[in-house]
Design a protein around this motif. Structure first.
Motif, mmCIF file in Angstrom:
data_model
loop_
_atom_site.group_PDB
_atom_site.id
_atom_site.type_symbol
_atom_site.label_atom_id
_atom_site.label_comp_id
_atom_site.label_asym_id
_atom_site.label_seq_id
_atom_site.Cartn_x
_atom_site.Cartn_y
_atom_site.Cartn_z
ATOM 1 N N GLN A 42 0.826 -1.204 0.000
ATOM 2 C CA GLN A 42 0.000 0.000 0.000
ATOM 3 C C GLN A 42 0.865 1.261 0.000
ATOM 4 O O GLN A 42 1.914 1.293 0.628
ATOM 5 C CB GLN A 42 -0.864 0.015 1.265
ATOM 6 N N SER A 43 0.388 2.266 -0.713
ATOM 7 C CA SER A 43 1.164 3.505 -0.747
ATOM 8 C C SER A 43 1.156 4.186 0.620
ATOM 9 O O SER A 43 2.043 4.954 0.942
ATOM 10 C CB SER A 43 0.592 4.448 -1.794
ATOM 11 N N GLN A 44 0.118 3.863 1.418
ATOM 12 C CA GLN A 44 0.071 4.495 2.750
ATOM 13 C C GLN A 44 1.323 4.208 3.562
ATOM 14 O O GLN A 44 1.724 5.000 4.393
ATOM 15 C CB GLN A 44 -1.148 3.980 3.540
ATOM 16 N N PHE A 45 1.910 3.016 3.311
ATOM 17 C CA PHE A 45 3.109 2.658 4.070
ATOM 18 C C PHE A 45 4.305 3.522 3.691
ATOM 19 O O PHE A 45 5.346 3.456 4.319
ATOM 20 C CB PHE A 45 3.462 1.181 3.869
ATOM 21 N N LYS A 46 4.136 4.298 2.588
ATOM 22 C CA LYS A 46 5.263 5.117 2.152
ATOM 23 C C LYS A 46 4.975 6.613 2.297
ATOM 24 O O LYS A 46 5.743 7.433 1.815
ATOM 25 C CB LYS A 46 5.588 4.815 0.685
ATOM 26 N N ASP A 47 3.844 6.928 2.927
ATOM 27 C CA ASP A 47 3.433 8.322 3.063
ATOM 28 C C ASP A 47 4.503 9.150 3.781
ATOM 29 O O ASP A 47 4.725 9.002 4.985
ATOM 30 C CB ASP A 47 2.111 8.372 3.846
ATOM 31 N N LYS A 48 5.162 10.032 3.026
ATOM 32 C CA LYS A 48 6.307 10.765 3.579
ATOM 33 C C LYS A 48 5.920 11.680 4.735
ATOM 34 O O LYS A 48 6.640 11.819 5.711
ATOM 35 C CB LYS A 48 6.970 11.603 2.471
ATOM 36 N N LYS A 49 4.755 12.307 4.587
ATOM 37 C CA LYS A 49 4.307 13.229 5.638
ATOM 38 C C LYS A 49 4.145 12.494 6.963
ATOM 39 O O LYS A 49 4.578 12.949 8.013
ATOM 40 C CB LYS A 49 2.968 13.843 5.243
ATOM 41 N N VAL A 50 3.491 11.326 6.877
ATOM 42 C CA VAL A 50 3.262 10.541 8.092
ATOM 43 C C VAL A 50 4.599 10.149 8.701
ATOM 44 O O VAL A 50 4.824 10.304 9.911
ATOM 45 C CB VAL A 50 2.427 9.290 7.775
#
Lengths: 291, 294, 429
Positions: B2-10
């Motif tokens: 999932q792209s969420q796992f790469k969310d830079k902001k998070v």
């Protein structure tokens, strides 16, 4: 009764006797160690209610006929126990809160998320575990002075958080790596953002880690004195363990009062400990064990 | 993935606060320290750059080597003796029923909750030759000949100091082992019993491998805390008599703050960090073969 | 995520507000005079004198509040070094004039010069101010004149059936008599090391008859390996072996030693004249105080030094930080110390002041004895040997004394190492 059964019976008896003996020995050992841990404390207490002159008597342990409770009054008032206790608490509470939340977030990002600098950050975290506080005392003193953190509780809080980051992150990372990825994945499908997933799904799964880390951070910083000693100079900002050392100088010729002050300083964590001992017993290590 | 796992902001939000605090309070001073290890400086006044002289001096400084050897003695004692005893006790405590074991564990952990300052003061008083508890006990049981200035005698000072460290640290080790041992699933024990394992093999084959992560955690804690050991000695013997109880962390503190040899103190702490880092990596490597996690 | 960040920021600032909330806010017109010293006990002796003066000062200047910070000697020196590094020295503080401690601060421009004309009008003893002058400038005023002496407890001598000693040889012979009764013959603060260095200097003089040998060894006109220094080291080890000192000499601190003596567990206490306050310390029994007496540092049989040759110096100097923002207030304070401290000290019999004092009817026996020791002094040593070179030498000297007294090294190794350290310090000057 046949010979056979008789033999078996005898064997059992022998075994049981052997077991009993080893059980007694075991008990003796356990009680002996318990005494080793407890007796010094009882002894210290007995000294705290004597007069300084009584300390030199030959008896091992005795409680005076006229207990000098006034020693406690002196220690409590002149040792400014209340003031220092509230200082310690106002430092330790934020340290424990952020000392658990920040490592949790860091550990989450480094164990479960994908990014380039991850190995580097993790090495920094591991390296942090090995840095001695004493190396940082003077450089920090110089540079805290420049950025206005010197002689402030905030400066100490930052140090305490920093020095708990490594150990706590490692504990969390151990716990978090065991959670299946599907946990987040299904949440993502429902459109839940991280700020919901982390506190409501992931954190509960690492709850043992939170208690472990919080308790350890609390105990470590409750005891901390060398940084407090170096960074704080204003009398009204000092913390509890530090006060004990100053008190020694003030009452260098009154041992009994020193003992009373020692008991008073030891008391708050002891009370907390007994109040929550069952929780602490399981919580203190649970995180580390799974990690 | 999932792209969420790469969310830079998070990632930034999660990582930065902690890392920034570490940079402020740990990394910055270490870098300053490294820089200052190449100068001769009293802490104020003029600095004189002297290249690697401080490091060359370390190599020839007998007190430095003494303090290193004391650190290794302490590591050895905590890792082998304290851990073995704690493990054996934890083993027994896990077998004597919940109620009893609770009582004993509660008692054994009390010293760990006490402030280091209190513990040190307490034991300095116990070891005091004129009114201390220990000499009084010896007198009562007719062993006057063994009476001693425990912390003041070159042959007993190191032992006494180590004893204090273990007295306080023992509770932690015990607790860790106990919690480890009780988490071993009953099925594993049962299966081993069915296979005809006796108590000894049960422990060496099943339980110890199962609690390996705990053992690793304890050993890393033992090693790093032995290296960092300072306050207790600072408050008890201050390294004496002579350099009998000199430890690395105390020595660098004394060089910087007592001798005002700030550059030299920093050179020692650079070596210290390197040593501690290497040891930690070594331990992790050794254990890494046995477990994937951590 | 921004919200989380915001939340963290708010929490952090809240925490800092919380943390700062506990610090005192000063009303506009209040001036805080920060002060630091090495006298943690504020209820007896010197500490009481300082507190009295502070209270009086605050009464004279109602807008001034004095905050004090007090530690034992060693932690105080460590603290001052840290403050110096960060340019955070207190406005006024008590420090030592010796080259190892005050000179580096002066050289770094951290100590305010005082007006010699102003301070010389107070009744300081000859040489008292001069000891604080560096390159002809005055940097501090002394608050005590220190004599190295031996306090003793008459009743313990009677109990043990021992005569009051006139020589160290007497002391050595009587050690067993005391030890057999469970009484320590003599205590001193060995953990801090410097009292052992004073012992060394004084003992060396008793053997070679000349206080200047130490100075000569440091100026490299002679060596610490000189026969008389080796003899001194040997002699000190003989004292240790004979059981003259407490068993844990090198790990027992000032408080330990003082208490053992005050609680009548030790017959003699080797310390400076600043301990004259023992005679009215409320912590100790009347019986002890009645039996308290003091004698000069004894002679050594066959040695060249006399008992009237006195190891003495001026100490406990009050200095002003040149970083202070309220130098005029600080100066007023120091002047107050210069004018009142000596007499107050004497009135309370707290310490031996560096000013002329009139003996009073009410003087304690110990005070009278000390006055007579000072009056009869045939020679005076001046600054102790460990304090004349640099700080590293000072620490080396103390460490070597501790090793010598723990019998870890012998006299030969001791003198060789001490000489090497003196050479190094001399070379680096």
């Amino acid at each position: 009764m046949s010979n056979d059964t008789n033999l078996i019976y005898k064997d059992n008896l022998k075994e049981r006797r052997k077991k009993n003996i080893s059980k007694t020995i075991l008990m003796i050992v356990l009680v002996f160690i318990a005494l080793l841990q407890l007796f010094p404390l009882v002894w210290a207490f007995s000294y705290s209610i004597k007069t300084s002159g009584d300390l030199f008597g030959p008896e091992l342990l005795s409680f005076p006929k006229n207990p000098q409770w006034v020693n406690y009054k002196t220690a409590f008032v002149d040792g400014k126990i209340l003031k220092y206790l509230s200082n310690t608490l106002s430092i330790i509470i934020p340290s424990v809160i952020f000392g658990t939340i920040l490592p949790f977030s860091l550990a989450y990002a480094t164990t479960r998320m994908e990014w380039k600098l991850k190995p580097l950050v993790w090495t920094v975290v591991i390296a942090g575990l090995t840095v001695p506080i004493h190396t940082t005392l003077l450089p920090n003193f110089i540079w805290f002075n420049k950025i206005g953190l010197l002689d402030s509780h905030l400066g100490l809080i930052i140090c305490y958080i920093a020095f708990s980051m490594s150990f706590n992150s490692i504990i969390f990372s151990g716990l978090l790596s065991g959670i299946p990825k599907s946990m987040e994945e299904s949440a993502f499908l429902e459109g839940a953002p991280y700020r919901v997933i982390l506190p409501s799904i992931i954190a509960p799964m690492a709850v043992t880690g939170f208690s472990t880390v919080a308790i350890q951070t609390f105990l470590n910083h409750w005891n901390e004195f060398i940084m407090a000693n170096t960074y704080l100079s204003t009398e009204s900002k000092r913390t509890l363990p530090f006060s004990l050392i100053l008190f020694d100088g003030q009452y260098s010729s009154n041992y009994a009062v020193q003992f009373a002050c020692m008991v008073l300083v030891a008391l708050p964590p002891l009370i907390l400990y007994f109040a929550f001992s069952s929780k602490i017993m399981t919580g203190v290590t649970a995180g580390a064990v799974k990690g | 993935m999932q792209s969420q796992f790469k969310d830079k902001k998070v990632i930034a939000t999660l990582v930065l606060p902690g890392i920034i605090i570490m940079l402020i309070a740990i990394a910055a001073p270490i870098i300053i320290s490294l820089g200052l290890s190449f100068v001769k400086w009293t802490g104020f006044g003029k600095m004189k750059p002297i290249g690697f002289d401080n490091y060359l001096r370390i190599a020839k400084d007998p007190i430095f080597w003494k303090s290193i050897s004391n650190v290794f003695i302490l590591i050895f004692v905590t890792v082998f003796f304290q851990n073995t005893i704690a493990f054996i006790l934890a083993m027994y405590l896990s077998n004597i029923g919940k109620k009893l074991s609770n009582i004993f564990r509660t008692i054994y952990f009390i010293p760990a909750t006490l402030s280091l300052v209190v513990v040190t003061k307490l034991w300095v008083n116990i070891f005091n030759p004129s009114y201390g508890l220990l000499n009084k006990i010896l007198a009562q049981i007719g062993l006057e000949s063994l009476q001693h200035a425990w912390l003041g005698n070159t042959s007993t000072a190191l032992g006494s100091v180590i004893w204090i460290i273990i007295w306080q640290g023992f509770g932690w080790a015990l607790l860790f082992y106990y919690s480890g041992i009780v988490t071993v699933p009953d099925e594993l024990r049962e299966a081993a019993k069915v296979d005809g394992a006796n108590k000894f093999t049960l422990y060496t084959r099943i339980i110890i491998p199962y609690i390996m992560p705990v053992i690793q955690a304890i050993i890393i804690i033992d090693v790093t805390s032995s290296l960092k050991q300072m306050e207790m000695i600072y408050l008890s013997t201050a390294g004496g008599p002579g350099d009998t109880t000199q430890f690395l962390a105390l020595y660098l503190y004394q060089r910087a703050f007592k001798y005002s040899e700030y550059g030299y103190g920093n050179a020692i702490s650079v070596i210290f960090v390197i040593l501690a880092f290497t040891l930690t990596i070594l331990i992790r490597k050794t254990f890494a073969k046995r477990l994937e996690s951590l | 995520m921004k919200k989380l960040l915001l939340f963290l920021c708010i929490m952090l600032s809240l925490t800092s507000a919380f943390a700062q909330g506990s610090s005192e806010k000063n009303a506009d017109e209040t001036i805080v005079l920060k002060m630091g010293d090495n006298v943690p006990d504020r209820k007896n002796g010197l500490g009481l004198v300082i507190e009295t003066i502070n209270t009086e000062f605050e009464q004279t200047y109602p807008n001034v509040t004095i905050t004090t910070e007090s530690y034992n000697d060693q932690p105080w020196q460590e603290k001052v070094r840290i403050y110096a590094t960060a340019n955070q020295l207190p406005d006024v503080f008590r420090y030592w004039s010796f080259s190892t401690l005050l000179t580096p601060l002066v050289e770094a421009g951290m100590i305010e010069e005082l007006d010699y004309e102003v301070y010389s009008q107070y009744e300081f003893l000859p040489g008292a101010l001069e000891g604080n002058m560096i390159d002809g400038k005055l940097y501090g005023i002394p608050t005590s004149s220190d004599l190295w002496v031996i306090y003793y407890n008459k009743s313990l001598f009677e109990k043990a059936g021992v005569e009051i000693p006139t020589s160290w040889d007497d002391i050595m012979e009587s050690a067993d008599a005391f030890n057999d009764m469970g009484i320590i013959p003599m205590v001193t603060d060995g953990k801090d090391g410097w009292p052992l260095c004073e012992l060394f200097d004084n003992m060396a003089q008793r053997i070679n008859g000349d206080f200047t040998y130490v100075a000569k060894a440091q100026e490299r006109e002679m060596k610490y390996t000189d026969e008389s220094f080796v003899k001194t080291a040997d002699y000190i080890q003989e004292l240790v072996k004979a059981g003259v000192f407490q068993e844990n000499l090198t790990t027992s601190d000032y408080g330990d030693a003082r208490n053992a003596f005050g609680q009548e567990r030790a017959a003699m206490y080797m310390m400076g004249s600043w301990e004259m306050g023992l005679a009215n310390d409320t912590n100790f029994s009347e019986n002890f105080k009645e039996n308290l007496d003091v004698m000069p540092f004894p002679v050594v049989e066959g040695g060249k030094g006399k008992a009237t040759d006195t190891l003495g110096w001026y100490g406990g100097n009050i200095v002003i930080s040149s970083n202070s923002k309220i130098k005029d207030v600080a100066n007023n304070y120091v002047e107050k110390i210069a004018s009142d401290f000596g007499q107050k000290c004497w009135d309370l019999q707290a310490a031996f002041p560096p000013v002329k004092v009139q003996p009073l009817e009410t003087d304690t026996h110990v005070a009278k004895q000390l006055l007579s020791i000072a009056a009869n002094a045939t020679t005076m040593s001046g600054t102790p040997g460990l304090d004349r070179l640099d700080n590293v030498f000072k620490e080396d000297h103390q460490e070597l004394m501790r090793q010598l007294c723990s019998l870890i090294i012998d006299s030969e190794e001791f003198t060789t190492k001490l000489d090497a350290s003196a050479q190094r310090a001399y070379d680096e000057r």
